[in-house]
Design a protein around this motif. Structure first.
Motif, mmCIF file in Angstrom:
data_model
loop_
_atom_site.group_PDB
_atom_site.id
_atom_site.type_symbol
_atom_site.label_atom_id
_atom_site.label_comp_id
_atom_site.label_asym_id
_atom_site.label_seq_id
_atom_site.Cartn_x
_atom_site.Cartn_y
_atom_site.Cartn_z
ATOM 1 N N MET A 1 11.342 -12.984 61.998
ATOM 2 C CA MET A 1 11.430 -14.612 62.275
ATOM 3 C C MET A 1 10.635 -15.406 61.311
ATOM 4 S SD MET A 1 12.344 -17.092 64.375
ATOM 5 C CE MET A 1 12.691 -16.617 66.216
ATOM 6 N N TYR A 3 7.859 -18.588 59.921
ATOM 7 C CA TYR A 3 6.620 -19.051 60.307
ATOM 8 C C TYR A 3 6.762 -20.165 61.158
ATOM 9 C CZ TYR A 3 2.385 -21.512 60.136
ATOM 10 O OH TYR A 3 1.302 -22.294 60.537
ATOM 11 N N ASN A 6 7.598 -18.904 64.441
ATOM 12 C CA ASN A 6 6.181 -18.168 65.296
ATOM 13 C C ASN A 6 5.333 -19.383 65.725
ATOM 14 O OD1 ASN A 6 7.160 -15.805 64.925
ATOM 15 N ND2 ASN A 6 5.874 -15.471 63.062
ATOM 16 N N LYS A 7 5.425 -20.684 64.966
ATOM 17 C CA LYS A 7 4.683 -21.931 65.171
ATOM 18 C C LYS A 7 5.018 -22.203 66.550
ATOM 19 C CE LYS A 7 2.050 -25.585 63.599
ATOM 20 N NZ LYS A 7 1.624 -26.300 62.378
ATOM 21 N N LEU A 8 6.193 -22.610 66.822
ATOM 22 C CA LEU A 8 6.990 -23.098 67.886
ATOM 23 C C LEU A 8 6.321 -22.034 69.151
ATOM 24 C CD1 LEU A 8 10.479 -24.040 67.273
ATOM 25 C CD2 LEU A 8 8.735 -25.503 67.420
ATOM 26 N N ILE A 9 6.691 -20.905 69.087
ATOM 27 C CA ILE A 9 6.225 -19.694 69.928
ATOM 28 C C ILE A 9 4.761 -19.918 70.331
ATOM 29 C CG2 ILE A 9 5.741 -17.373 70.601
ATOM 30 C CD1 ILE A 9 8.408 -16.932 69.076
ATOM 31 N N ALA A 10 4.006 -20.081 69.180
ATOM 32 C CA ALA A 10 2.536 -20.187 69.293
ATOM 33 C C ALA A 10 2.029 -21.639 70.265
ATOM 34 C CB ALA A 10 1.799 -20.213 68.028
ATOM 35 N N VAL A 12 3.815 -22.923 72.385
ATOM 36 C CA VAL A 12 4.005 -22.940 73.903
ATOM 37 C C VAL A 12 2.716 -22.042 74.460
ATOM 38 C CG1 VAL A 12 5.207 -21.748 75.672
ATOM 39 C CG2 VAL A 12 6.593 -22.989 73.818
ATOM 40 N N PHE A 13 2.529 -21.146 73.854
ATOM 41 C CA PHE A 13 1.278 -20.192 74.219
ATOM 42 C C PHE A 13 0.017 -21.000 74.337
ATOM 43 C CE2 PHE A 13 3.586 -16.376 73.222
ATOM 44 C CZ PHE A 13 3.828 -15.853 74.468
ATOM 45 N N LYS A 14 -0.060 -21.590 73.396
ATOM 46 C CA LYS A 14 -1.482 -22.610 73.336
ATOM 47 C C LYS A 14 -1.481 -23.687 74.468
ATOM 48 C CE LYS A 14 -1.796 -24.837 69.062
ATOM 49 N NZ LYS A 14 -2.319 -25.322 67.953
ATOM 50 N N GLN A 59 5.248 -29.402 75.309
ATOM 51 C CA GLN A 59 5.787 -28.053 75.038
ATOM 52 C C GLN A 59 6.897 -27.895 76.016
ATOM 53 O OE1 GLN A 59 5.267 -26.682 72.294
ATOM 54 N NE2 GLN A 59 3.934 -28.323 71.871
ATOM 55 N N GLY A 60 7.555 -28.833 76.860
ATOM 56 C CA GLY A 60 8.599 -28.511 77.634
ATOM 57 C C GLY A 60 8.235 -27.460 79.009
ATOM 58 N N PHE B 13 -3.299 -16.297 77.135
ATOM 59 C CA PHE B 13 -2.536 -17.339 76.381
ATOM 60 C C PHE B 13 -2.922 -17.835 75.121
ATOM 61 C CE2 PHE B 13 -0.612 -17.651 80.743
ATOM 62 C CZ PHE B 13 0.602 -17.242 80.312
ATOM 63 N N LEU B 16 -2.613 -15.634 72.107
ATOM 64 C CA LEU B 16 -1.366 -15.620 71.617
ATOM 65 C C LEU B 16 -0.951 -17.278 71.006
ATOM 66 C CD1 LEU B 16 0.270 -13.729 74.586
ATOM 67 C CD2 LEU B 16 0.178 -12.761 72.194
ATOM 68 N N GLY B 17 -1.905 -18.016 71.000
ATOM 69 C CA GLY B 17 -1.698 -19.217 70.528
ATOM 70 C C GLY B 17 -1.842 -19.470 69.026
ATOM 71 N N HIS B 18 -1.411 -18.662 68.182
ATOM 72 C CA HIS B 18 -1.501 -18.854 66.858
ATOM 73 C C HIS B 18 -0.424 -18.177 65.986
ATOM 74 C CE1 HIS B 18 -3.010 -18.943 62.588
ATOM 75 N NE2 HIS B 18 -3.730 -19.835 63.182
ATOM 76 N N PRO B 19 0.238 -18.813 65.219
ATOM 77 C CA PRO B 19 1.396 -18.286 64.418
ATOM 78 C C PRO B 19 1.018 -17.102 63.683
ATOM 79 C CG PRO B 19 0.924 -20.401 63.646
ATOM 80 C CD PRO B 19 0.142 -20.292 64.887
ATOM 81 N N ILE B 22 0.907 -14.299 66.592
ATOM 82 C CA ILE B 22 2.496 -13.773 66.836
ATOM 83 C C ILE B 22 3.014 -13.022 65.981
ATOM 84 C CG2 ILE B 22 4.690 -14.972 67.175
ATOM 85 C CD1 ILE B 22 2.708 -15.702 69.615
ATOM 86 N N VAL B 87 9.342 -16.857 76.270
ATOM 87 C CA VAL B 87 8.972 -17.812 75.285
ATOM 88 C C VAL B 87 10.264 -18.581 74.704
ATOM 89 C CG1 VAL B 87 7.513 -19.107 73.820
ATOM 90 C CG2 VAL B 87 6.636 -17.898 75.652
ATOM 91 N N ILE B 91 12.154 -21.868 74.659
ATOM 92 C CA ILE B 91 12.451 -22.723 73.265
ATOM 93 C C ILE B 91 13.917 -22.882 73.113
ATOM 94 C CG2 ILE B 91 12.194 -23.050 70.991
ATOM 95 C CD1 ILE B 91 9.502 -21.622 71.220
ATOM 96 N N GLN B 94 15.148 -25.649 75.388
ATOM 97 C CA GLN B 94 15.066 -27.053 74.921
ATOM 98 C C GLN B 94 15.829 -27.530 73.893
ATOM 99 O OE1 GLN B 94 10.476 -25.899 75.681
ATOM 100 N NE2 GLN B 94 10.795 -27.505 74.252
#
Lengths: 104, 104
Positions: A1, A3, A6-10, A12-14, A59-60, B13, B16-19, B22, B87, B91, B94
């Motif tokens: 995947m 960057y 991974n940023k979108l995923i991160a 949501v976690f953030k 973040q939806g 969480f 996990l909140g950094h690209p 991830i 996650v 996404i 969305q």
DNA sequence: TTAGTATATTATAAATTGCTAATATACTAA
DNA sequence: TTAGTATATTAGCAATTTATAATATACTAA
């Protein structure tokens, strides 16, 4: 995947990475609530709570609609609760592990 | 749940909140790797990568062992991948939603 | 021992996040 | 219209996080 993915995923976690926001999500587990019903259950100022709600919305994770003078928030996907359940299971595992290593 | 519990959950969480983190977790999906094999796949400095690994380790997401001069990292629980999959599903939902609202 | 490789740690500066206080907006009812 | 309730937004500061550069530690091989 990529960057970007991974940023979108991160992101949501953030958004879930704050105790107050976790509490908000948990409060919404039994159904939608107006801000006025969320506020008394939290230990933070009105404006701060509003900011946390905005983070979750961006973040939806939650959505909102207006009803008269109130704003009603609800969870957008039950998947969030599966995630929280998974994290709780991970934490319980670690606690068990710690116990075991202590008694050795 | 208490504030302490929510804080523990939020901390996982947050980790996990950094690209980059991830990406590290994703790299470990196919099995353990030494730092030397993780580094070339990341777009960050050695010391920074080491710091990200520490964050993941502190939250019990990965574990490590030493093998000669190398340090081998691995995922502690497959549950992490269930979380990432959730996650990603959120996404995708969305994105679908955005598409739909655009074509209206 | 010396040099080289693998990884971690530390200090520090920049960027981001979180909180508070104040203000703004939207709605309702008198 | 005015006052009151519900919520959001903004500005500014404090706290936290991130990245970089430099240094330290551990191991291996010559």
């Amino acid at each position: 995947m990529t960057y970007l993915g991974n940023k979108l995923i991160a992101n949501v976690f953030k958004a879930l990475g704050h105790p107050t926001r976790i509490q908000i999500v948990k409060l919404l587990r039994n159904g939608e609530l107006c801000v006025c019903d969320i506020l008394p259950d939290l230990d933070s100022e009105q404006s701060n709570t509003s900011q946390h709600l905005t983070v979750l919305k961006n973040q939806g994770i939650v959505e909102s609609r207006k009803e008269g003078s109130k704003v009603i928030y609800s969870i957008k996907s039950e998947k969030i609760y599966e995630m929280i359940d998974l994290v709780e299971a991970i934490i319980l595992n670690q606690i068990e592990e710690t116990k075991t290593s202590l008694s050795k």
